[in-house]
Design an enzyme around this catalytic site. Structure first.
Site, PDB file in Angstrom:
ATOM      1  N   THR A  95       1.015  -1.323  -0.004  1.00  0.00           N
ATOM      2  CA  THR A  95       0.144   0.011   0.056  1.00  0.00           C
ATOM      3  C   THR A  95       0.935   1.245  -0.047  1.00  0.00           C
ATOM      4  O   THR A  95       1.828   1.310   0.576  1.00  0.00           O
ATOM      5  CB  THR A  95      -0.943  -0.061   1.112  1.00  0.00           C
ATOM      6  OG1 THR A  95      -1.552   1.145   1.384  1.00  0.00           O
ATOM      7  CG2 THR A  95      -0.145  -0.355   2.834  1.00  0.00           C
ATOM      8  N   TYR A 120      -1.326  -0.080  10.642  1.00  0.00           N
ATOM      9  CA  TYR A 120      -1.748  -0.791   9.116  1.00  0.00           C
ATOM     10  C   TYR A 120      -0.669  -0.428   8.254  1.00  0.00           C
ATOM     11  O   TYR A 120      -0.082  -1.643   7.819  1.00  0.00           O
ATOM     12  CB  TYR A 120      -3.008  -0.149   8.507  1.00  0.00           C
ATOM     13  CG  TYR A 120      -3.280  -0.527   7.325  1.00  0.00           C
ATOM     14  CD1 TYR A 120      -3.413  -1.930   6.743  1.00  0.00           C
ATOM     15  CD2 TYR A 120      -3.269   0.477   6.125  1.00  0.00           C
ATOM     16  CE1 TYR A 120      -3.902  -2.318   5.514  1.00  0.00           C
ATOM     17  CE2 TYR A 120      -3.380  -0.025   4.955  1.00  0.00           C
ATOM     18  CZ  TYR A 120      -3.574  -1.352   4.560  1.00  0.00           C
ATOM     19  OH  TYR A 120      -3.527  -1.676   3.148  1.00  0.00           O
TER      20      TYR A 120
END
Ligand code: UDP
Length: 337
Positions: free
Chosen positions: A121, A145
């Site tokens: 990501t 995350y």
């Protein structure tokens, strides 16, 4: 039973990007075997190959699935991906995302599977100082995350070095849009993403959209992001698989469009496409949102032959809107029944 040279294990195959990738894999002659715990995925999104329900941490279950289907490669989507939740429940994110990935990699190692495409990501870049973001931009995540994904990139490098498992880690920018045939789409619960939230404001599922911040240093004051259609993302995965099949070396590669759209420009697109006015309010900035995040996608083009086909912003919105209406009608029919 499907087995052998064209079988790909897709963890998280019942999820948003996973299910779109399964559809494309099937179109390309592969058999995608989805391995999913269905916590956030949907059984009805698995249409192009078998579904095996299981936890990544369940080694015995994983081993049995690998033995049954003998996949030649793995595409690994399965992960928790709510940034805000990761801040309040880091244990959940580290245990699932990292623990699950380690279990998967060990199962691959023992089964002799040496290729993996991994969902990374742009959150691994945190709040970068330079735009557009290249793969060499320093990675400095600002939430658990993003940290969990960055750690997994490191684990992948170590597993390549020690065990010869090659990887492509794809660093996604903003995934959006839905399957052109309306068969699958974006179904998060809770839904936090901009485009679905705008559409929810149109169908009355939320009273209005809150625009998070209007005082950013951008031309219209709202945040700019790089919105890539999920079909283009899916194509990035099959291109990465092809690259690994051709003996490509392990790489981390950005997947975005290279273009940026502000929150206001996305709202304009929704109003253009739907002919409806978006009910909205202007609120404070959301903590942790950098003003601009856009990708340099030269590496994807050069190494993977990556091409954008579906990411025109009005096509993103049109496909998302078509699926959103279908989903809303399905939910209403279930509630009414
Ligand atoms: N955003 C917004 N209102 C919302 C959801 C998102 O204004 O209800 C903004 C958010 O601040 C960001 C952009 O839309 O600038 C995209 O947010 P999203 O959560 O979709 O993706 P992210 O970039 O955080 O991964």
């Amino acid at each position: 039973m499907t087995q052998g040279s064209k079988t790909i294990l897709v963890t998280g195959g019942a999820g948003y990007i996973g299910s779109h990738t399964c559809k494309l894999l099937a179109e390309q002659g592969f058999t995608p075997v989805s391995y999913d715990n269905l916590v956030y995925g949907h059984e009805h999104a698995v249409k192009w190959g078998p579904l095996e329900i299981g936890e990544l941490s369940d080694r015995a279950r994983l081993d049995a699935v690998l033995e049954k289907y003998k996949p030649v490669a793995v595409i690994h989507f399965a992960a928790y991906a709510f940034v805000g939740e990761s801040v309040v429940e880091p244990s959940k994110y580290y245990n699932n995302n990292i623990g699950g990935t380690l279990s998967l990699l060990d199962a691959m190692k023992d089964a002799g599977i040496d290729k993996i495409v991994f969902s990374s990501t742009c959150a691994t870049y945190g709040q970068p100082e330079t735009i557009p973001i290249t793969e060499d931009t320093p990675q400095a995540p600002i939430n658990p995350y993003g940290h969990s994904k960055l750690m997994m990139e490191q684990i992948l490098r170590d597993y390549d070095h020690a065990y010869g498992i090659r990887h492509v880690a794809l660093r996604y920018f903003n995934a959006c849009g839905c399957d052109r045939d309306g068969e699958i789409g974006e179904e998060h619960d809770p839904e936090t993403h901009l485009i679905p939230r705008i559409l929810m404001s149109l169908t009355g599922e939320i009273p209005k959209l809150t625009v998070f911040g209007t005082d950013y240093p951008t031309p219209d004051g709202t945040c700019i992001r790089d919105y890539i259609h999920v079909e283009d993302l899916a194509a990035g995965h099959t291109a990465a698989l092809d690259y690994l099949f051709k003996d490509g070396a392990s790489e981390c590669i950005n997947l975005g469009t290279g273009d940026g759209f502000s929150v206001k420009e996305i709202i304009d697109s929704v109003e253009r496409v739907t002919g409806m006015e978006v009910p909205r309010e202007y609120g404070d900035r959301r903590p942790g949102d950098p003003p601009v995040l856009t990708a340099d996608i030269s590496k994807a083009k050069d190494l993977l032959g990556f091409e954008l086909k579906a990411s025109d912003v009005d096509n993103v919105v049109a496909t998302a809107w078509a699926f959103h209406q279908k989903k809303t009608n399905r939910r209403r029919a279930t509630t009414d029944a």
